[in-house]
Design an enzyme around this catalytic site. Structure first.
Site, mmCIF file in Angstrom:
data_model
loop_
_atom_site.group_PDB
_atom_site.id
_atom_site.type_symbol
_atom_site.label_atom_id
_atom_site.label_comp_id
_atom_site.label_asym_id
_atom_site.label_seq_id
_atom_site.Cartn_x
_atom_site.Cartn_y
_atom_site.Cartn_z
ATOM 1 N N ASP A 8 39.989 25.896 40.229
ATOM 2 C CA ASP A 8 39.599 24.694 39.486
ATOM 3 C C ASP A 8 40.770 23.721 39.554
ATOM 4 O O ASP A 8 41.731 23.936 40.321
ATOM 5 C CB ASP A 8 39.139 25.036 38.057
ATOM 6 C CG ASP A 8 40.283 25.483 37.148
ATOM 7 O OD1 ASP A 8 41.431 25.642 37.629
ATOM 8 O OD2 ASP A 8 40.029 25.684 35.950
ATOM 9 N N CYS A 65 42.857 29.650 38.439
ATOM 10 C CA CYS A 65 42.600 28.668 37.381
ATOM 11 C C CYS A 65 43.842 28.628 36.501
ATOM 12 O O CYS A 65 44.924 29.014 36.956
ATOM 13 C CB CYS A 65 41.318 28.988 36.611
ATOM 14 S SG CYS A 65 41.318 30.529 35.679
ATOM 15 N N THR A 67 44.617 30.354 33.734
ATOM 16 C CA THR A 67 45.071 31.699 33.344
ATOM 17 C C THR A 67 44.581 32.805 34.272
ATOM 18 O O THR A 67 45.057 33.940 34.173
ATOM 19 C CB THR A 67 44.533 32.036 31.940
ATOM 20 O OG1 THR A 67 43.096 31.957 32.001
ATOM 21 C CG2 THR A 67 45.048 31.062 30.889
ATOM 22 N N GLY A 70 39.164 32.950 33.110
ATOM 23 C CA GLY A 70 37.817 32.393 33.232
ATOM 24 C C GLY A 70 37.219 32.687 34.599
ATOM 25 O O GLY A 70 36.025 33.031 34.715
ATOM 26 N N HIS A 98 43.163 51.457 43.079
ATOM 27 C CA HIS A 98 42.357 52.252 42.145
ATOM 28 C C HIS A 98 40.993 51.639 41.840
ATOM 29 O O HIS A 98 40.025 52.366 41.640
ATOM 30 C CB HIS A 98 43.102 52.430 40.814
ATOM 31 C CG HIS A 98 44.275 53.362 40.909
ATOM 32 N ND1 HIS A 98 44.877 53.916 39.800
ATOM 33 C CD2 HIS A 98 44.968 53.826 41.977
ATOM 34 C CE1 HIS A 98 45.881 54.709 40.177
ATOM 35 N NE2 HIS A 98 45.968 54.655 41.503
ATOM 36 N N HIS A 133 38.884 57.757 42.567
ATOM 37 C CA HIS A 133 38.712 56.342 42.230
ATOM 38 C C HIS A 133 37.337 55.847 42.677
ATOM 39 O O HIS A 133 36.740 54.995 42.030
ATOM 40 C CB HIS A 133 39.818 55.512 42.867
ATOM 41 C CG HIS A 133 41.185 55.963 42.453
ATOM 42 N ND1 HIS A 133 41.606 55.929 41.140
ATOM 43 C CD2 HIS A 133 42.199 56.503 43.172
ATOM 44 C CE1 HIS A 133 42.833 56.416 41.071
ATOM 45 N NE2 HIS A 133 43.214 56.776 42.281
HETATM 46 C C1 RB5 Z 1 41.120 24.601 32.296
HETATM 47 O O1 RB5 Z 1 41.713 23.808 31.321
HETATM 48 C C2 RB5 Z 1 41.253 26.060 31.939
HETATM 49 O O2 RB5 Z 1 40.454 26.360 30.857
HETATM 50 C C3 RB5 Z 1 40.889 26.917 33.135
HETATM 51 O O3 RB5 Z 1 41.689 26.576 34.212
HETATM 52 C C4 RB5 Z 1 41.047 28.422 32.992
HETATM 53 O O4 RB5 Z 1 42.331 28.749 32.552
HETATM 54 C C5 RB5 Z 1 40.018 29.119 32.285
HETATM 55 O O5 RB5 Z 1 40.018 30.348 32.193
#
Ligand code: RB5
Length: 145
Positions: A8, A65, A67, A70, A98, A133
């Site tokens: 993203d 993304c 984190t 998502g 695994h 596994h």
């Molecule tokens: C975008 O702001 C953020 O929510 C997205 O990149 C991601 O981290 C979602 O899991």
């Protein structure tokens, strides 16, 4: 081995760095977007990459993304997809050895490009160990929709 890679807006710059490394190493990939830092919805790109892996157009996928979370949640909604978030190489490697992860998810707001590249390298050079596994992965797949 061919990769499908997507991000993203939050992961766009890190995706470009990962692609540059893949090009340098001669690893073929399809860049499924996004193509700028303009705000987009991560599930759209998670689904593109997951569909490519599921259809066999790519052997493995990489999603970036903010984190990684998502992307992993969205990709894991598709049966046959095992998307793993990693922020260090040990988990990245074990997710293949695994868990037979077929998509690696990275968080551009969590790891710097050096650590992301370490994770990618560890993940790509690992392989599924099968045996006990395999039985566990089969159990996950049977529960999937
Ligand atoms: C975008 O702001 C953020 O929510 C997205 O990149 C991601 O981290 C979602 O899991």
């Amino acid at each position: 081995m061919r990769l499908a890679v997507g991000s993203d807006h939050a992961g766009y710059h890190l995706k470009q760095e990962l692609l540059a490394q893949l090009s340098k190493e001669g690893i073929p990939y399809d860049d499924l977007g996004t193509n700028s830092s303009e705000s987009v919805d991560y599930p759209d790109f998670a689904h593109k990459v997951a569909e490519a892996v599921r259809a066999g157009k790519a052997d493995l996928g990489v999603l970036v993304c903010g984190t990684g979370q998502g992307m992993a949640m969205a990709a894991n909604k598709l049966s046959g997809i095992r998307a793993a978030v990693a922020a260090e190489p040990y988990s990245a490697r074990l997710s293949r050895e695994h868990n037979d992860a077929n998509i690696l998810c990275l968080g551009a707001r969590v790891v710097g490009s050096g650590m992301a590249l370490e994770c990618l390298g560890a993940w790509l050079s690992a392989s599924f160990q099968g045996g006990r596994h395999q039985r566990r992965v089969d159990k996950m797949e049977r529960r999937g929709g």
